[in-house]
Design an enzyme around this catalytic site. Structure first.
Site, mmCIF file in Angstrom:
data_model
loop_
_atom_site.group_PDB
_atom_site.id
_atom_site.type_symbol
_atom_site.label_atom_id
_atom_site.label_comp_id
_atom_site.label_asym_id
_atom_site.label_seq_id
_atom_site.Cartn_x
_atom_site.Cartn_y
_atom_site.Cartn_z
ATOM 1 N N GLU A 55 50.534 41.208 33.072
ATOM 2 C CA GLU A 55 49.677 41.814 32.051
ATOM 3 C C GLU A 55 50.431 42.719 31.085
ATOM 4 O O GLU A 55 51.284 43.512 31.487
ATOM 5 C CB GLU A 55 48.575 42.605 32.743
ATOM 6 C CG GLU A 55 47.501 43.154 31.794
ATOM 7 C CD GLU A 55 46.249 43.520 32.548
ATOM 8 O OE1 GLU A 55 45.382 42.644 32.722
ATOM 9 O OE2 GLU A 55 46.137 44.684 32.978
ATOM 10 N N LYS A 57 49.778 45.808 28.930
ATOM 11 C CA LYS A 57 48.795 46.902 28.872
ATOM 12 C C LYS A 57 49.476 48.182 28.420
ATOM 13 O O LYS A 57 50.379 48.677 29.080
ATOM 14 C CB LYS A 57 48.142 47.087 30.251
ATOM 15 C CG LYS A 57 47.131 48.216 30.305
ATOM 16 C CD LYS A 57 46.241 48.141 31.536
ATOM 17 C CE LYS A 57 46.966 48.334 32.828
ATOM 18 N NZ LYS A 57 46.055 48.442 33.984
ATOM 19 N N LYS A 118 41.850 39.675 28.245
ATOM 20 C CA LYS A 118 41.373 40.745 29.119
ATOM 21 C C LYS A 118 40.549 41.721 28.273
ATOM 22 O O LYS A 118 41.084 42.460 27.455
ATOM 23 C CB LYS A 118 42.573 41.458 29.754
ATOM 24 C CG LYS A 118 42.209 42.490 30.825
ATOM 25 C CD LYS A 118 41.957 41.821 32.162
ATOM 26 C CE LYS A 118 41.725 42.848 33.264
ATOM 27 N NZ LYS A 118 42.947 43.599 33.610
ATOM 28 N N GLU A 167 35.372 38.633 37.960
ATOM 29 C CA GLU A 167 35.912 39.794 38.665
ATOM 30 C C GLU A 167 34.826 40.496 39.469
ATOM 31 O O GLU A 167 33.789 40.867 38.932
ATOM 32 C CB GLU A 167 36.521 40.768 37.659
ATOM 33 C CG GLU A 167 37.104 42.024 38.306
ATOM 34 C CD GLU A 167 37.751 42.945 37.294
ATOM 35 O OE1 GLU A 167 38.792 42.531 36.718
ATOM 36 O OE2 GLU A 167 37.229 44.038 37.059
ATOM 37 N N ASN A 188 38.955 42.885 42.224
ATOM 38 C CA ASN A 188 39.608 44.072 41.675
ATOM 39 C C ASN A 188 39.670 45.137 42.764
ATOM 40 O O ASN A 188 38.640 45.595 43.254
ATOM 41 C CB ASN A 188 38.841 44.599 40.457
ATOM 42 C CG ASN A 188 39.662 45.603 39.657
ATOM 43 O OD1 ASN A 188 40.592 46.221 40.172
ATOM 44 N ND2 ASN A 188 39.319 45.762 38.391
ATOM 45 N N GLU A 219 43.566 41.586 42.128
ATOM 46 C CA GLU A 219 43.872 42.325 40.909
ATOM 47 C C GLU A 219 44.099 43.810 41.195
ATOM 48 O O GLU A 219 43.321 44.424 41.915
ATOM 49 C CB GLU A 219 42.718 42.219 39.902
ATOM 50 C CG GLU A 219 42.268 40.807 39.580
ATOM 51 C CD GLU A 219 41.035 40.820 38.701
ATOM 52 O OE1 GLU A 219 40.825 41.805 37.961
ATOM 53 O OE2 GLU A 219 40.257 39.868 38.756
ATOM 54 N N SER A 220 45.133 44.349 40.597
ATOM 55 C CA SER A 220 45.416 45.789 40.610
ATOM 56 C C SER A 220 45.939 46.280 41.967
ATOM 57 O O SER A 220 45.691 45.676 43.012
ATOM 58 C CB SER A 220 44.179 46.610 40.234
ATOM 59 O OG SER A 220 43.726 46.276 38.940
#
Length: 260
Positions: A55, A57, A118, A167, A188, A219-220
């Site tokens: 990603e 960001k 996103k 998500e 997430n 994710e994350s």
């Protein structure tokens, strides 16, 4: 209001402004609307795939500025050269510092890579907009949408040849949101209502609850390669990572080192 509520309220204003400037008919005649999309799900399940969705960001509500020094073209090209299975580019400007121009440049720089738009998708207009921008995948956040909205947006995305990354954060969101219009399910690990939690427990808890026909993405909060190794044992094929790479001076090299 939670952070997510604030973001969605702002997003409704932004979408209204976009509609006033550009009609859907105009979107359908411009940009990359006519191009065929790349498949995220196919990219993730290839035997040689790294599974990394890398990603770009600049900032986030919880972390503030992460990296506002590097261009999206340099970063995303580095990601692809390092072996990213997919790119994720933020287009929310108010809270994450992303722009439509970022996505356009990432698309032109990496024509053969699947790219996820996103953003906080709340309106059919944004799905058509994503297609015109050259997106291959759109994100639908269960915490921000009703089941009916997810069905409407997911069905439209599929009809345009794009895939949908749904998500979720917990089983309630998962149970009410799944449908045949979903291609990939992302868990997430960070709760968007308060941006708390700094581990991958949510992914572990939900792994067995996600039906096998959906490709699973975590994710994350993925800070090291040993976490990916562990998550693979839970059936995850995709891993969305941005912060760990973006906080370095050379995100592409950071991804290459991570994969190696």
């Amino acid at each position: 209001m939670s952070i997510l509520d604030q973001i969605i309220a702002t997003k409704r204003q932004e979408v209204a402004a976009c509609k006033a400037r550009t009609t859907t008919a105009q979107l359908e005649k411009q940009g990359f609307f006519a191009r065929a999309c790349h498949s995220l799900s196919m990219s993730l399940v290839q035997p040689a795939s790294t599974g990394v969705i890398a990603e770009f960001k600049r900032k986030s509500p919880s972390k503030g500025i992460i990296n506002d020094r590097l261009g999206v073209d340099v970063v995303t090209k580095g990601y692809v050269e390092a072996g990213a299975a997919c790119l994720s580019v933020l287009t929310d400007e108010s809270y994450f510092g992303g722009t439509y121009a970022d996505f356009d440049l990432a698309r032109r720089t990496n024509p053969n890579s699947p790219i996820l738009r996103k953003d906080f998708m709340i309106d059919e207009y944004q799905i058509i907009e994503a297609k015109s921008m050259g997106a291959d995948v759109v994100l639908l956040i269960a915490a921000a949408l009703s089941p009916a909205e997810i069905k409407t947006l997911g069905t439209l995305a599929r009809s345009l040849g794009m895939e949908t990354l749904l998500e979720v954060h917990d089983q309630e969101e998962l149970d009410r949101s799944l449908g045949e219009y979903i291609s990939v399910v992302g868990v997430n690990n960070r709760n968007l209502k308060n941006f708390s939690e700094q581990n991958v427990e949510a992914s572990k808890v939900l792994a067995s609850k996600i039906p096998s026909q959906f490709v699973k993405v975590s994710e994350s909060c993925i800070s090291g390669p040993e976490i990916i190794t562990e998550l693979k044992t839970y059936g995850y094929r995709g891993f969305l990572i941005g912060e760990s790479f973006m906080k370095t001076e050379n995100p592409g090299k950071a991804l290459s080192d991570f994969i190696n």
